[in-house]
Design a protein around this motif. Structure first.
Motif, PDB file in Angstrom:
ATOM      1  N   VAL A   1       0.941  -1.088  -0.050  1.00  6.01           N
ATOM      2  CA  VAL A   1       0.165   0.039  -0.134  1.00  6.01           C
ATOM      3  C   VAL A   1       0.714   1.186  -0.044  1.00  6.01           C
ATOM      4  CG1 VAL A   1      -1.578   1.149   1.380  1.00  6.01           C
ATOM      5  CG2 VAL A   1      -1.878  -1.030   1.103  1.00  6.01           C
TER       6      VAL A   1
ATOM      7  N   VAL B   1      -7.524   2.998   5.750  1.00  9.65           N
ATOM      8  CA  VAL B   1      -7.316   1.792   4.743  1.00  9.65           C
ATOM      9  C   VAL B   1      -6.953   0.846   6.111  1.00  9.65           C
ATOM     10  CG1 VAL B   1      -6.010   0.509   3.368  1.00  9.65           C
ATOM     11  CG2 VAL B   1      -6.206   2.817   2.838  1.00  9.65           C
TER      12      VAL B   1
ATOM     13  N   LEU C   1     -11.505   1.923   3.676  1.00 10.00           N
ATOM     14  CA  LEU C   1     -11.448   0.723   2.639  1.00 10.00           C
ATOM     15  C   LEU C   1     -10.680  -0.343   3.148  1.00 10.00           C
ATOM     16  CD1 LEU C   1     -10.262   2.384  -0.657  1.00 10.00           C
ATOM     17  CD2 LEU C   1     -12.512   1.787   0.078  1.00 10.00           C
TER      18      LEU C   1
ATOM     19  N   VAL D   1      -8.143  -3.170   1.984  1.00  8.73           N
ATOM     20  CA  VAL D   1      -7.025  -3.534   0.893  1.00  8.73           C
ATOM     21  C   VAL D   1      -6.562  -4.676   1.162  1.00  8.73           C
ATOM     22  CG1 VAL D   1      -4.865  -3.017  -0.384  1.00  8.73           C
ATOM     23  CG2 VAL D   1      -6.393  -1.120   0.232  1.00  8.73           C
TER      24      VAL D   1
ATOM     25  N   TRP E   1      -9.125  -3.669  -3.499  1.00 11.34           N
ATOM     26  CA  TRP E   1      -9.850  -2.978  -2.466  1.00 11.34           C
ATOM     27  C   TRP E   1     -11.217  -3.320  -2.319  1.00 11.34           C
ATOM     28  CZ3 TRP E   1     -13.481   1.000  -3.643  1.00 11.34           C
ATOM     29  CH2 TRP E   1     -13.949   1.204  -5.194  1.00 11.34           C
TER      30      TRP E   1
ATOM     31  N   PHE F   1      -5.924  -2.405  -6.339  1.00  8.19           N
ATOM     32  CA  PHE F   1      -5.348  -1.160  -5.789  1.00  8.19           C
ATOM     33  C   PHE F   1      -4.011  -0.956  -6.388  1.00  8.19           C
ATOM     34  CE2 PHE F   1      -3.354   1.101  -2.259  1.00  8.19           C
ATOM     35  CZ  PHE F   1      -4.325   1.806  -2.123  1.00  8.19           C
TER      36      PHE F   1
END
Length: 172
Positions: free
Chosen positions: A21, A64, A100, A102, A129, A154
């Motif tokens: 990420v 996230v 979100l 992920v 995601w 993502f």
């Protein structure tokens, strides 16, 4: 006595998800902030944000929660079992900051996670995601199976698009 090998392996696998990420966010020119101990209690691993005309103070943010999975997906969705608390943290209908999930897929063998040369650093597999905003409550006590669409990769263009949506007042 320390954690078992599998305990360490799970920790390292989670760190690889966070690194994925962070790498995507950096390439998308999006800032990343660790959720920290207190945010982690609410299921926030990372906060992503951009800089707007008045700086980072007025910018849009995205929280996230990062999970990793070593399975091999088949079909258009990835089935993933979230803990009930994680599901509830992610399904808040009107969060102050959108959230979100992920889900980063990683090979089961850590020796396959990363390959590097003088020209490239390769992280194996991919992240996807899912927004659970407004999802229904669950009667389950322990886990909730969610379906993460494989079409929702993502990646850099997607993250830029999500941040642009937030700037327009549209939550994912």
């Amino acid at each position: 006595m320390g954690a078992s090998r599998s305990g360490y392996l799970n920790l390292h696998q989670g760190e690889l998800g966070i690194a994925y990420v962070r790498a995507v966010a950096s390439a998308a020119e999006v800032f990343v902030e660790d959720g920290g101990r207190f945010a982690d209690l609410d299921g926030v691993d990372l906060s992503l944000f951009t800089r707007d005309a008045i700086g980072v103070v007025g910018s849009r943010r995205l929280h996230v929660q990062v999970k990793t999975w070593t399975g091999s997906p088949e079909g258009d969705t990835i089935p993933y079992d979230l803990k009930r608390k994680s599901y509830n943290d992610l399904r808040i209908a009107a969060p102050q900051v959108p959230r979100l999930l992920v889900l980063v897929l990683v090979p089961p063998d850590p020796s396959e996670w990363v390959t590097h040369t003088n020209e490239a650093l390769l992280l194996r597999r991919c992240g996807y995601w899912l927004s659970l905003r407004g999802a229904p409550p669950t009667p389950n006590d322990a886990q909730v199976r969610v379906s993460v669409p494989r079409a929702q990769v993502f990646d850099v263009p997607t993250l830029r698009g999500l941040m642009a949506q937030l700037a327009d007042g549209v939550q994912p």
